[in-house]
Motif scaffolding. Sequence first.
Motif, short mmCIF file in Angstrom:
data_model
loop_
_atom_site.label_atom_id
_atom_site.label_comp_id
_atom_site.label_asym_id
_atom_site.label_seq_id
_atom_site.Cartn_x
_atom_site.Cartn_y
_atom_site.Cartn_z
N THR A 1 31.04 31.49 30.69
CA THR A 1 31.69 32.69 31.23
C THR A 1 32.70 32.25 32.29
N TYR A 2 33.91 32.76 32.16
CA TYR A 2 34.97 32.40 33.11
C TYR A 2 35.49 33.65 33.81
N ARG A 3 35.79 33.45 35.05
CA ARG A 3 36.44 34.52 35.82
C ARG A 3 37.94 34.24 35.81
N LEU A 4 38.70 35.22 35.37
CA LEU A 4 40.16 35.13 35.51
C LEU A 4 40.56 36.04 36.67
N ARG A 5 41.17 35.44 37.67
CA ARG A 5 41.75 36.24 38.74
C ARG A 5 43.20 36.50 38.34
N VAL A 6 43.56 37.76 38.26
CA VAL A 6 44.90 38.12 37.78
C VAL A 6 45.59 38.98 38.82
N THR A 7 46.78 38.57 39.21
CA THR A 7 47.53 39.27 40.25
C THR A 7 48.94 39.50 39.73
N SER A 8 49.53 40.62 40.08
CA SER A 8 50.93 40.84 39.70
C SER A 8 51.81 41.02 40.93
N THR A 9 52.79 40.17 41.04
CA THR A 9 53.77 40.29 42.11
C THR A 9 55.16 40.51 41.52
N THR A 10 55.20 41.16 40.35
CA THR A 10 56.49 41.41 39.70
C THR A 10 57.43 42.18 40.62
N SER A 11 58.72 41.94 40.41
CA SER A 11 59.73 42.72 41.11
C SER A 11 59.81 44.11 40.51
N LEU A 12 59.72 44.19 39.21
CA LEU A 12 59.96 45.46 38.52
C LEU A 12 58.89 45.80 37.48
N SER A 13 58.47 44.82 36.72
CA SER A 13 57.75 45.11 35.48
C SER A 13 56.29 45.50 35.71
N SER A 14 55.87 46.50 34.98
CA SER A 14 54.45 46.79 34.81
C SER A 14 53.98 45.98 33.61
N LEU A 15 52.77 45.47 33.67
CA LEU A 15 52.34 44.49 32.68
C LEU A 15 51.04 44.89 31.99
N ASN A 16 50.81 44.24 30.87
CA ASN A 16 49.53 44.35 30.17
C ASN A 16 49.14 42.95 29.72
N MET B 1 35.78 41.69 30.75
CA MET B 1 34.98 42.60 31.57
C MET B 1 35.60 42.64 32.97
N VAL B 2 36.08 43.84 33.34
CA VAL B 2 36.73 43.98 34.64
C VAL B 2 35.64 44.11 35.70
N VAL B 3 35.72 43.28 36.76
CA VAL B 3 34.66 43.29 37.78
C VAL B 3 35.20 43.48 39.19
N GLU B 4 36.48 43.27 39.39
CA GLU B 4 37.05 43.38 40.74
C GLU B 4 38.45 43.96 40.63
N ALA B 5 38.81 44.78 41.59
CA ALA B 5 40.18 45.28 41.67
C ALA B 5 40.59 45.28 43.14
N ASP B 6 41.70 44.63 43.45
CA ASP B 6 42.27 44.61 44.81
C ASP B 6 41.26 44.21 45.87
N GLY B 7 40.38 43.28 45.55
CA GLY B 7 39.45 42.80 46.56
C GLY B 7 38.22 43.64 46.76
N SER C 1 45.60 43.47 41.91
CA SER C 1 44.88 42.27 41.47
C SER C 1 43.57 42.68 40.82
N TYR C 2 43.14 41.88 39.89
CA TYR C 2 41.87 42.12 39.18
C TYR C 2 41.16 40.80 38.99
N SER C 3 39.85 40.91 38.85
CA SER C 3 39.11 39.81 38.25
C SER C 3 38.47 40.32 36.98
N VAL C 4 38.58 39.52 35.93
CA VAL C 4 37.91 39.85 34.68
C VAL C 4 37.07 38.64 34.26
N LEU C 5 35.97 38.93 33.56
CA LEU C 5 35.15 37.85 33.03
C LEU C 5 35.38 37.76 31.53
N ILE C 6 35.50 36.56 31.03
CA ILE C 6 35.55 36.38 29.58
C ILE C 6 34.45 35.41 29.18
N ASN C 7 33.90 35.67 28.01
CA ASN C 7 32.92 34.75 27.45
C ASN C 7 33.60 33.92 26.37
#
Lengths: 588, 588
Positions: free
Chosen positions: A250-265, A274-280, A298-304
């Motif tokens: 199981t890995y935790r991916l910490r994902v953060t967006s500092t885009t100037s403009l774009s909304s992302l997926n 599995m989403v486990v954290e949002a903005d701390g 920012s989010y943390s998600v877990l992947i297996n």
Amino acid sequence: MSSLLYVSCIISLLLQAGLASKTRHFKWEVGYMYASPDCEEKILLGINGQFPGPTIRAKAGDTIHVELKNALHTEGVVIHWHGIRQYGTPWADGTASISQCAINPEETYVYRFQVDKAGTYFYHGHYGMQRAAGLYGSLIVEVADGEEEPFHYDGEFNLLLSDWYHQSIYDQMVGLSSKPFRWIGEPQAPIASTQNPPSQALSAFSSLLINGRGQYNCSLAAHLMEGSSTCKLTSKDCAPVVLRVLPGKTYRLRVTSTTSLSSLNLAIGNHKMMVVEADGSYVEPFIVDDMDIYSGESYSVLINTDQNPSSNYWLSVGVRGRKPNTQPALAIINYQPNSPSKLPESSPPVTPEWNDYNHSKSFSSKILARQGTPKPPSYAERQIALLNTQNKINGYIKWSINNISLALPPTPYLGSMRYHLKNAFDPSKPPDNFPSDYDVMKPPKNPNSTQSSNTYVIQFNSTVDVILQNANALADNVSEIHPWHLHGHDFWVLGYGDERFEEKDASQFNLKNPPLRNTVVIFPYGWTAIRFVADNPGVWAFHCHIEPHLHMGMGVIFAEGVDHVRRIPKEAITCGMTANKLMNNGLP
Amino acid sequence: MSSLLYVSCIISLLLQAGLASKTRHFKWEVGYMYASPDCEEKILLGINGQFPGPTIRAKAGDTIHVELKNALHTEGVVIHWHGIRQYGTPWADGTASISQCAINPEETYVYRFQVDKAGTYFYHGHYGMQRAAGLYGSLIVEVADGEEEPFHYDGEFNLLLSDWYHQSIYDQMVGLSSKPFRWIGEPQAPIASTQNPPSQALSAFSSLLINGRGQYNCSLAAHLMEGSSTCKLTSKDCAPVVLRVLPGKTYRLRVTSTTSLSSLNLAIGNHKMMVVEADGSYVEPFIVDDMDIYSGESYSVLINTDQNPSSNYWLSVGVRGRKPNTQPALAIINYQPNSPSKLPESSPPVTPEWNDYNHSKSFSSKILARQGTPKPPSYAERQIALLNTQNKINGYIKWSINNISLALPPTPYLGSMRYHLKNAFDPSKPPDNFPSDYDVMKPPKNPNSTQSSNTYVIQFNSTVDVILQNANALADNVSEIHPWHLHGHDFWVLGYGDERFEEKDASQFNLKNPPLRNTVVIFPYGWTAIRFVADNPGVWAFHCHIEPHLHMGMGVIFAEGVDHVRRIPKEAITCGMTANKLMNNGLP
């Protein structure tokens, strides 16, 4: 208790405290550097010659001490620590014109603040559009020693997402302040274009970056799969990010967006997240195939890693909310011991259609506070409704909030308010509401608006609800996504709705398990309601995190308990009217 | 004298004074703007939306009052009034880190100073490389009412010469501070270049401008004469300058060079020029076919429109001292009533070969003071020999003077010296000479040098000789032209010579009619001797006027009579250690 025992208890406590929380020292220089984040060489803003800036890792309770030297030649600089609330240190929030004087060239400013809450954060420039010039990096706060995360993982990765424009921020800023308006979304005009009409190859104007790496004008997947020659991956700067994993973990991916403009997926081939954290803050875990992430979040998600281990897999990042001109950014999930250059067997996951807002709303509605998260006060003393409109001022396109487009003053508010200076900013009160007959579904009847530096003064320790109300922009049938970020606080997201907010909607507010965030989106033609407690003496920006939108005035200022602010370090107020005023007695 | 008569005398004198000298008010905003100075659209620094900035015209004795607002977003700004000596107003010299704190974004600084001497001057940015970004304009001081120029003319034209690079100054500055060094002379890399190899058409990288207009990648003459399609003159911004003259008249051309890099030569088809003024001082008139002009210099020349009046004529500006990559800049002398679009019958005059230094030396040697010009003191109390070398510091290429490369301090000298602050700059004394065995004809044996902010402290009211000694650069057989500009003073040019200056050369100094200048050139492998009187309390830069060379450290600082400086306006010292120090008593 014997005095000896007492002393050894004290020593033991001190030692524990010493072990438990540290001061972490960093010495940084901000300067321009050459880099090829998307295989095209440009200058950008780096820190200590690195882009993105160095990752800070700390533990909850630690003190961060960054000596930041401005090594630019003519530009000021500041750094905002996005998501850190700065209790007791409002001058360390890193917002030019708000919390501090910009650091002059060759000067050094010390950011010293506590990181009191584990989570996934980032930092970035907050002056002009310096964030869009590359001034950002990650700030990761682990749980304090002896504490545990409420979920298990075997390893973690950090993915800092951004977008990258080939036009300089100076060009971008001039375009945004021009009549006619020149939008950065336009294909950039390369030098050759007037002689040689821009080819199709030149019509892309920006790239999406993962950890500062992307591929301009290149479908990485197509390139790798078909050996296309349009991709140049010779530079290490722009080689795709590889996440090396072991099967069955199981890995935790910490994902953060500092885009100037774009909304992302973001989506990963064959893997659910599995989403486990949002903005701390922890959220009630939920499983998704793909996740939206807006600038400032920012989010943390877990992947297996439970898929066929003989294959590698694509991680794909696409654009939401605007018809994309850019290829998705890709990274590779590399199951060890496969070679990282072994191509995934399946195509990169296709992120949802850019305008599938129901998909996005569904994702947002799933984000709920994990049990144990502080609950909001049951009622708010004040409700501020903020109407987001696109306007014109003297023919220039601006964004306004309750018909006021934010124009920051030269003297930062924190100092001028703390020392009660007159005339440092517009002392008028911005409205807590907007006309009841305003039709949010149509372009503004009267598009004219005004600029001001006025502020919302919030009663210290009071509870405030803010209704962020979206509306139609200047053009018919256009309403955009705006991710709003609040400095100095987390807030509870009480609810989202379509069209105009009505008082009766308040009865549907989620007061049971609303998530704590520092950034929240308003959907096109919709509203979002948040609640926060004004318990942090200081002056705090609340604004759309889209860099050009903030530059065009899309924000407000909250001032709370400023008289409770302790003595401000002189370096934070050595400019403008605060310096002038406070030099009075000192002049020979 | 009766008291009534006395009073009317006073009134009359006051009235005369009022008539004779005025305060001239200007309100300026510095900001980026789009412009197409050479038919290619770029952003540049303009004033009130104009490029070049507005021309100031005043009369000797007037006071200039410029309220300068910085409308940039993140950059400081200053403006230097090139050639104005700023007696009694050293804080108005407009040199960041030297005479004042850079003006912060959204702040306004008032430049108020007297123009005490008629002549042809200009103004420009003096922070980072903002001059090269387009921040300049003309400042013309006519003789006071009742005074007359010592020559006759029927009309006048003003020609402000510059060079223009398509690379942004940010790109340029990063290149100059990079390992390996990237020289701005390299062809710029257009965005398309990595896909489509740059065509020959793209190999030109800069243009010469006359009054802010030039033609990129276009031989204007060839275009007009042969109808070539490579020239785009659709924009009014880049249409050639036309000087409309009447036959049989005398015209004064005021010619100024604010080039970033290029040394220039100007010639007019079929017309000779009589040089009458240099840097705001009259010179003994002499007639030439073409004239050299180096960055930082100004001249007035007279031309007689005594040629065939049925024709128009080319005015041509070419590059000296570097093998040119750019087409000459052209303007048209339009004899009325010919149409300005009537093509000159003869080709544009060809300016001398770029490396014909004898031609240049011959021109310089003809410049002598007109009778009546103040003469130099007959001897100097101090001689400072300044060796100009190209060096390396930690592998970065720099220019050094007596092995010190100038690094300006964050706190301007004027304030820190006036208020005797410690540690604001390096207090060591730079040497008045260089090793007697240094071989100026060869690359430096040891190329290493050091950076410092130290200053030459000059005895107030003393007379100083400076020997500017050129030398071989880092590469074999390379020695460059450097035009040196002194702030706060005019100086006498006592002589020029080849190779290393020897004490015996002093016996050949021209003390009879040396010209007064504020800028003087050193020729490759040569020396130039100047004399000045340190009678102006303040801190003054003396530096190579080539923008990249100054950026690379090619300058020194002279401080004289600083304790005689009157109370410095607070706005000039509201930064760094001066603000910090002087805020001590003011802090609540």
